[in-house]
Scaffold this motif. Structure first.
Motif, PDB file in Angstrom:
ATOM      1  N   VAL A 248       0.673  -1.026   0.087  1.00  0.00           N
ATOM      2  CA  VAL A 248      -0.104  -0.056  -0.052  1.00  0.00           C
ATOM      3  C   VAL A 248       1.134   1.306  -0.081  1.00  0.00           C
ATOM      4  CG1 VAL A 248      -1.952   1.400   1.057  1.00  0.00           C
ATOM      5  CG2 VAL A 248      -1.806  -1.184   1.253  1.00  0.00           C
ATOM      6  N   THR A 250       0.611   5.370  -0.035  1.00  0.00           N
ATOM      7  CA  THR A 250      -0.409   6.398  -0.184  1.00  0.00           C
ATOM      8  C   THR A 250       0.311   7.674  -0.627  1.00  0.00           C
ATOM      9  OG1 THR A 250      -1.411   5.362   1.839  1.00  0.00           O
ATOM     10  CG2 THR A 250      -1.798   7.596   1.343  1.00  0.00           C
ATOM     11  N   SER A 263      -4.136   6.323  -3.215  1.00  0.00           N
ATOM     12  CA  SER A 263      -3.096   4.971  -2.655  1.00  0.00           C
ATOM     13  C   SER A 263      -3.056   4.033  -4.025  1.00  0.00           C
ATOM     14  CB  SER A 263      -3.960   4.454  -1.674  1.00  0.00           C
ATOM     15  OG  SER A 263      -5.167   3.738  -1.907  1.00  0.00           O
ATOM     16  N   THR A 265      -2.328   0.067  -4.746  1.00  0.00           N
ATOM     17  CA  THR A 265      -2.205  -1.080  -3.879  1.00  0.00           C
ATOM     18  C   THR A 265      -2.124  -2.452  -4.943  1.00  0.00           C
ATOM     19  OG1 THR A 265      -4.512  -1.406  -4.082  1.00  0.00           O
ATOM     20  CG2 THR A 265      -3.576  -0.313  -1.927  1.00  0.00           C
ATOM     21  N   ARG A 356      -2.454   3.739   6.046  1.00  0.00           N
ATOM     22  CA  ARG A 356      -3.036   4.499   4.922  1.00  0.00           C
ATOM     23  C   ARG A 356      -4.217   5.462   5.709  1.00  0.00           C
ATOM     24  NH1 ARG A 356      -6.321   1.864  -0.204  1.00  0.00           N
ATOM     25  NH2 ARG A 356      -7.776   1.372   1.696  1.00  0.00           N
TER      26      ARG A 356
END
Length: 689
Positions: A248, A250, A263, A265, A356
């Motif tokens: 992840v 951000t 974000s 991912t 996040r």
């Protein structure tokens, strides 16, 4: 993020340079990763792996108050997130040198998230828009491959051709999320160049302009407004290897209209590639006792398994990271201690999502800032020079390499000696500045004709004409082409078209002329406070023409033989031009040429046949050469945006319908309709000004 992969210069990132900001190096073993079967979303039909990255638009914070006050019935806003996958060859030990620039580029489908000004909320003394709770639409554009022109080596050319052949347009859209899927040849590493911008669009129009950048230093406000005709926003790089290692990533991007939170991912459906990545992560960490299959099943996929691996290596790693983030943005340690425990309990097994959520609530982590940008902010805060930074380390230990490869260690040393780092929010975000477009547009001023005191009864005339023909109705063969006039003479094709279009022109010419006059009157007031844009000087006359604007519109319709649809399209093109250039104001000195050239262009777009430019120019009172120059400039300013969608055309036409479709037409007008029409075709040269 490596400084060698800046926007200004495309250098080839190695696996180590594409590593996570936390210091973990990449792995060159991705070439050996297994691929999923066809249809699994992780490989192409030829066996080449296909990477997947999920982009999510979360929110925009600190929006200007003026944006929340926009009329939702008039204005719509939209966030645009586009990406270009840049491919770099991976250097091999002892092999030939590879190109430093990207060997191929792949334009990915953009994420377009529209929202209404009425959706903006006031939260914590700031105006914000939260996309996680909305269901906006997402664009589904085609995928385009753009190969780099400078790639002399055969290996680079082969890689580019391979990417071109394997480019997949399959991508999933869900609300404010989008799945970018792109081929991943084993001999390359990929970096995503992300663009984030914000557009403002008028309801009923297909044209929008960018409003996402702040005025540049040393540039006047008028010049900054004029530059919005080009795509504006923020660009940054996201190495795919960083997403695959951190799971992840951000990013909070500062624009002049607020801070956009995104974000990136790994895709939850990419199970085969995900397990291969996790096996390499376990091997790098030497966590031989870690049961990957069990963690994968228990925590529901790659991100949960990654969090479990990090906790097995260092049990308190997420607690420490969260505490550092709270300490960075809140000074009261006792106040956030309880919040840390609550979040650790709430996000147990999904700690990456916890980080996040914390970044979205508080601000970006220090590790999300590029090392060189981060160091420049630190040096500015404490008024340091390069020698001061080097002196904080033992002799010979500080260099550019350690800054890139062991970033956190460098700033631990600097913070111990000089003090805490500045918050990223203090230098990442530009000042919020938004100037609403206060101009009037033709669309909003189009209405059904009205009767004017001491003037012609345009409304009564339009209602009578409406009994004969409703504007813009489709009728390819409405009357017999061989019908003759009262004198027994057979009518020409032009005369038949004039008779057909006359009822429509009686309804739309007063509306368009009135709309043009209202817009010019409103723009004249703005011209007192907005600087003149010299790019549009070609449309201006030396003096205000002596003819009235409504007479000029009537003249064009009468002597150029255009269709009513062409005149309405001209109004659309004028609005479209003003929408693209917020510094363009319609005044008494430029409206005549602007409307005339708009009609000239629209007649070529809409009508099957039209007059040549020489005869057309004589109607407008300009030379043939000047009309050619006007037409060329107008098309370039419009950037050849000439497509007319049915929805937009009908929206403009609907504005000119009478408020009450059952209005009664005066009997004396119905009885005198035939006597009001002209039976002869006008002569072009006779109408020259």
């Amino acid at each position: 993020m490596s400084s060698r992969r800046s926007i200004g210069g495309e250098h080839s990132p190695t696996r180590q340079q594409a590593s996570s900001p936390h210091g973990g190096s990449g792995s060159s073993q991705r070439a050996a990763s297994p691929t999923s079967p066809a249809g699994g979303g992780a490989s192409s039909s030829s066996g080449t792996p296909a990477d997947q990255v999920v982009v999510t638009l979360h929110q925009i914070g600190n929006l200007p108050k003026a944006m929340q006050q926009l009329d939702p019935n008039r204005t719509q806003l939209e966030v645009v997130v586009s990406a270009t996958a840049k491919y770099y060859l991976i250097p091999t030990a002892g092999g030939p040198p590879v190109p430093q620039a990207s060997v191929a580029r792949l334009e990915l489908n953009p994420l377009v998230v529209p929202f209404s000004p009425s959706s903006i909320m006031f939260r914590r003394e700031r105006f914000v828009i939260d996309f996680d709770g909305t269901r906006p639409t997402t664009a589904n554009g085609g995928t385009t491959t753009v190969l780099s022109p400078s790639s002399p080596q055969r290996a680079a050319a082969a890689t580019a051709a391979n990417i071109d052949a394997l480019a997949s347009s399959a991508s999933g859209a869900d609300s404010n999320r989008y799945v970018w899927q792109f081929p991943s040849p084993p001999t390359t590493t990929t970096t995503l160049e992300i663009f984030v911008g914000l557009k403002e669009r008028r309801v009923g129009s297909s044209t929008a302009h960018w409003v996402a950048s702040a005025p540049m230093a040393g540039v006047s406000q008028s010049a900054a407004n004029a530059s919005t005709a080009e795509q504006q926003g923020a660009k940054f790089l996201v190495p795919c290897e960083a997403v695959f290692q951190q799971k992840v990533v951000t990013k909070i991007v500062g624009l002049s209209v607020g801070q956009v939170a995104l974000s990136f991912t790994v895709a939850p459906t990419d199970a085969v590639q995900g397990k291969a990545r996790m096996r390499r992560a376990v091997q790098r960490a030497s966590a031989h006792n870690f049961d990957l299959e069990s963690a994968w099943a228990q925590y529901g996929g790659e991100i949960g398994a990654h969090c479990a691996l990090q906790r097995s290596i260092q049990p308190n790693c997420y607690k420490q990271k969260l505490e550092r983030l709270f300490q960075l943005y809140t000074q009261d340690a006792a106040a956030h201690a309880g919040r840390v425990q609550e979040m650790l309990k709430e996000y147990a097994g999904k700690e990456e999502f916890m980080m996040r959520a914390a970044a979205l609530e508080l601000g970006p982590e220090l590790s999300s800032v590029g090392p060189k940008h981060r160091l420049a902010a630190f040096m500015k805060k404490f008024k340091l020079v390069d020698s001061d930074v080097a002196a904080a380390f033992p002799p010979g230990q500080y260099n550019a390499t350690i800054l890139e490869q062991d970033t956190e260690k460098v700033f631990d040393v600097l913070s111990t000696k000089f003090g805490n780092e500045p918050r990223p929010t203090s230098y990442l975000f530009p000042p919020v500045a938004y100037d609403p477009d206060r101009r009037a547009f033709l669309l909003e001023n189009l209405t059904f004709p009205i009767n004017k005191p001491n003037g012609r009864n345009w409304r009564d005339i339009a209602l009578a004409a409406r009994q004969k023909r409703v504007p813009f109705t489709s009728s390819p063969h409405e009357r017999d082409m061989h019908k003759t006039s009262r004198s027994g003479r057979q009518l020409s094709e032009i005369e038949i078209l004039q008779e057909k279009h006359e009822p429509e022109f009686k309804q739309i010419i007063p509306s368009i002329a009135e709309s043009l006059g209202n817009v010019v009157q409103q723009h004249a007031q703005l011209a007192r406070v907005i600087a003149k844009d010299d790019r549009f000087a070609i449309y201006e006359t030396n003096n205000v023409p002596g003819i009235q604007l409504d007479d000029y519109v009537h003249r064009i319709a009468e002597y150029t033989y255009i269709s009513p649809a062409s005149m309405l399209a001209a109004a659309i093109f004028l609005d479209r031009l003003c929408e693209k250039y917020p510094s363009l104001l319609l005044t008494e000195r430029n409206i005549f040429k602007l409307f005339f050239v708009a009609v000239r262009v629209s007649s070529k777009v809409v009508d099957l046949r039209s007059l040549n430019n020489k005869n057309f120019a004589s109607v407008g009172g300009v030379s043939n050469k000047h009309l050619n120059d006007l037409e060329e400039t107008f098309l370039k300013h419009l950037r050849f945006d000439l497509f007319l969608s049915p929805t937009e055309f009908l929206e403009y036409g609907r504005r000119m319908h009478p408020p009450n479709l059952h209005s009664q037409v005066p009997r004396h007008l119905l009885s005198n309709q035939n006597s009001d029409t002209s039976s002869g075709a006008p002569h072009i040269n006779g109408g020259r000004m």
